[in-house]
Motif scaffolding. Structure first.
Motif, PDB file in Angstrom:
ATOM      1  N   UNK A   1      -4.428  -4.060  13.392  1.00  0.00           N
ATOM      2  CA  UNK A   1      -3.089  -4.568  13.703  1.00  0.00           C
ATOM      3  C   UNK A   1      -3.013  -6.069  13.455  1.00  0.00           C
ATOM      4  N   UNK A   2      -4.054  -6.791  13.882  1.00  0.00           N
ATOM      5  CA  UNK A   2      -4.103  -8.232  13.633  1.00  0.00           C
ATOM      6  C   UNK A   2      -4.076  -8.510  12.137  1.00  0.00           C
ATOM      7  N   UNK A   3      -4.856  -7.755  11.366  1.00  0.00           N
ATOM      8  CA  UNK A   3      -4.879  -7.930   9.913  1.00  0.00           C
ATOM      9  C   UNK A   3      -3.521  -7.635   9.290  1.00  0.00           C
ATOM     10  N   UNK A   4      -2.834  -6.606   9.810  1.00  0.00           N
ATOM     11  CA  UNK A   4      -1.522  -6.227   9.269  1.00  0.00           C
ATOM     12  C   UNK A   4      -0.526  -7.375   9.391  1.00  0.00           C
ATOM     13  N   UNK A   5      -0.441  -7.968  10.595  1.00  0.00           N
ATOM     14  CA  UNK A   5       0.514  -9.061  10.787  1.00  0.00           C
ATOM     15  C   UNK A   5       0.060 -10.336  10.075  1.00  0.00           C
ATOM     16  N   UNK A   6      -1.250 -10.524   9.978  1.00  0.00           N
ATOM     17  CA  UNK A   6      -1.766 -11.667   9.221  1.00  0.00           C
ATOM     18  C   UNK A   6      -1.397 -11.542   7.751  1.00  0.00           C
TER      19      UNK A   6
ATOM     20  N   UNK B   1      -1.444 -19.576  -5.459  1.00  0.00           N
ATOM     21  CA  UNK B   1      -1.894 -18.429  -6.237  1.00  0.00           C
ATOM     22  C   UNK B   1      -2.946 -17.622  -5.495  1.00  0.00           C
ATOM     23  N   UNK B   2      -3.834 -18.329  -4.795  1.00  0.00           N
ATOM     24  CA  UNK B   2      -4.873 -17.647  -4.028  1.00  0.00           C
ATOM     25  C   UNK B   2      -4.280 -16.860  -2.870  1.00  0.00           C
ATOM     26  N   UNK B   3      -3.344 -17.468  -2.151  1.00  0.00           N
ATOM     27  CA  UNK B   3      -2.736 -16.784  -1.008  1.00  0.00           C
ATOM     28  C   UNK B   3      -1.849 -15.630  -1.464  1.00  0.00           C
ATOM     29  N   UNK B   4      -1.171 -15.806  -2.603  1.00  0.00           N
ATOM     30  CA  UNK B   4      -0.390 -14.700  -3.156  1.00  0.00           C
ATOM     31  C   UNK B   4      -1.291 -13.540  -3.563  1.00  0.00           C
ATOM     32  N   UNK B   5      -2.448 -13.872  -4.137  1.00  0.00           N
ATOM     33  CA  UNK B   5      -3.408 -12.838  -4.509  1.00  0.00           C
ATOM     34  C   UNK B   5      -3.946 -12.118  -3.276  1.00  0.00           C
ATOM     35  N   UNK B   6      -4.168 -12.866  -2.193  1.00  0.00           N
ATOM     36  CA  UNK B   6      -4.607 -12.253  -0.929  1.00  0.00           C
ATOM     37  C   UNK B   6      -3.610 -11.189  -0.490  1.00  0.00           C
ATOM     38  N   UNK B   7      -2.334 -11.536  -0.529  1.00  0.00           N
ATOM     39  CA  UNK B   7      -1.310 -10.592  -0.082  1.00  0.00           C
ATOM     40  C   UNK B   7      -1.287  -9.338  -0.964  1.00  0.00           C
ATOM     41  N   UNK B   8      -1.362  -9.525  -2.262  1.00  0.00           N
ATOM     42  CA  UNK B   8      -1.326  -8.380  -3.167  1.00  0.00           C
ATOM     43  C   UNK B   8      -2.545  -7.477  -2.986  1.00  0.00           C
ATOM     44  N   UNK B   9      -3.716  -8.094  -2.862  1.00  0.00           N
ATOM     45  CA  UNK B   9      -4.945  -7.308  -2.696  1.00  0.00           C
ATOM     46  C   UNK B   9      -4.928  -6.539  -1.385  1.00  0.00           C
TER      47      UNK B   9
ATOM     48  N   UNK C   1      -6.715  -3.534   6.397  1.00  0.00           N
ATOM     49  CA  UNK C   1      -8.091  -3.902   6.077  1.00  0.00           C
ATOM     50  C   UNK C   1      -8.053  -5.198   5.268  1.00  0.00           C
ATOM     51  N   UNK C   2      -8.821  -6.175   5.695  1.00  0.00           N
ATOM     52  CA  UNK C   2      -8.817  -7.484   5.022  1.00  0.00           C
ATOM     53  C   UNK C   2      -9.786  -7.467   3.843  1.00  0.00           C
ATOM     54  N   UNK C   3      -9.377  -6.776   2.787  1.00  0.00           N
ATOM     55  CA  UNK C   3     -10.215  -6.678   1.585  1.00  0.00           C
ATOM     56  C   UNK C   3     -10.355  -8.046   0.915  1.00  0.00           C
ATOM     57  N   UNK C   4      -9.304  -8.871   0.987  1.00  0.00           N
ATOM     58  CA  UNK C   4      -9.325 -10.176   0.320  1.00  0.00           C
ATOM     59  C   UNK C   4     -10.479 -11.046   0.821  1.00  0.00           C
ATOM     60  N   UNK C   5     -10.740 -11.006   2.122  1.00  0.00           N
ATOM     61  CA  UNK C   5     -11.853 -11.796   2.656  1.00  0.00           C
ATOM     62  C   UNK C   5     -13.194 -11.240   2.177  1.00  0.00           C
TER      63      UNK C   5
ATOM     64  N   UNK D   1     -10.133 -16.949   0.219  1.00  0.00           N
ATOM     65  CA  UNK D   1     -10.002 -17.677   1.481  1.00  0.00           C
ATOM     66  C   UNK D   1      -8.580 -17.624   2.025  1.00  0.00           C
ATOM     67  N   UNK D   2      -8.469 -17.460   3.347  1.00  0.00           N
ATOM     68  CA  UNK D   2      -7.165 -17.477   4.001  1.00  0.00           C
ATOM     69  C   UNK D   2      -6.839 -18.910   4.417  1.00  0.00           C
ATOM     70  N   UNK D   3      -5.590 -19.324   4.217  1.00  0.00           N
ATOM     71  CA  UNK D   3      -5.167 -20.676   4.583  1.00  0.00           C
ATOM     72  C   UNK D   3      -4.113 -20.628   5.683  1.00  0.00           C
ATOM     73  N   UNK D   4      -3.884 -21.776   6.283  1.00  0.00           N
ATOM     74  CA  UNK D   4      -2.921 -21.907   7.377  1.00  0.00           C
ATOM     75  C   UNK D   4      -1.828 -22.876   6.951  1.00  0.00           C
TER      76      UNK D   4
END
Length: 264
Positions: free
Chosen positions: A71-76, A97-105, A115-119, A124-127
């Protein structure tokens, strides 16, 4: 080992709180609305003690760890949409581009983000949020302000909250549905996100509260310091570096607990 880390966090927070308490003996120019803010924090604390904290504790008790993490991963993952937009608004094209790729993956391979496959593949996840974007373009923070329900903020932070809401797809998920259904869907998603976040923050908030000599001062300084740090990507201007004591407990010890910049 985990108990040692928690004890170390408590000790560091205690020292930071002592330093903040000494500094607060002088009038804080960042906090001209202190009377209102303290009253509002008391209101929020009571609401948290009687509503949010018990609900979060119950949620944590009945929810298996892997479900909670999902659930945490879903909202993240949903949040990465806003992160990407703010990257671009701050002219951070490579990071965007990296954060957009995270979302797509994560949306595809990660089953809608559960599931946080991107990590796993080292994306890397940014804030980044709209408050940081406003700060990037020179909007001043303004005085410290405690908001009902939301907690520590500022006039710029209010604008940031509105911008973040506009970038959050949950705000639009129910378009085209009847009013009752749309309210139930969006309200349910926002409520689940709030409870999940509060549950994840239970341990760090408890440590900070027990260590702080003045809980109000501690969270005020923690919030303002973190905002300054994030807006400048950790590169604090020289004219401000001497005013604040910056530390990142989670970076030094572990990254399992949420940084205690808010009591809720």
């Amino acid at each position: 080992m985990q108990k040692f880390k928690i004890l170390m966090k408590g000790a560091i927070l205690g020292l930071a709180s002592l330093a903040a308490g000494c500094a607060s003996a002088l009038k804080d120019e960042r906090d001209p609305w202190e009377g209102f803010n303290r009253n509002m924090q008391s209101f929020n604390d009571n609401l948290d003690d009687y509503v949010m904290k018990p609900v979060a504790q119950g949620y944590q008790w009945i929810t298996p760890h892997f479900v909670d993490r999902g659930i945490t991963n879903f909202f993240s993952n949903i949040g990465d949409i806003g992160v990407t937009i703010n990257d671009l608004l701050q002219m951070k094209m490579a990071q965007g581009g990296q954060d957009g790729a995270r979302f797509l993956v994560n949306t595809t391979a990660g089953l809608a983000g559960f599931i946080d496959v991107a990590s796993m593949i080292h994306l890397q996840k940014h804030n980044e949020d709209f408050d940081q974007t406003l700060g990037y373009w020179g909007t001043p923070t303004g005085p410290y302000l405690v908001l009902p329900f939301f907690g520590p903020s500022s006039p710029r932070g209010v604008g940031g909250l509105m911008g973040d809401a506009a970038m959050n797809p949950i705000s639009y998920v129910s378009l085209g549905l009847s009013t009752g259904i749309s309210t139930a869907i969006s309200g349910g998603l926002f409520a689940t996100n709030a409870v999940d976040f509060r549950a994840d923050n239970l341990t760090s908030e408890k440590i900070a509260t027990e260590a702080a000599l003045d809980r109000y001062e501690f969270f005020k300084n923690a919030y303002l310091q973190q905002r300054e740090y994030l807006v400048h990507d950790g590169k604090i201007p020289q004219d401000k570096a001497h005013e604040e004591y910056h530390f990142n407990i989670d970076e030094e010890l572990d990254k399992e607990l949420t940084p205690p910049v808010s009591p809720y």
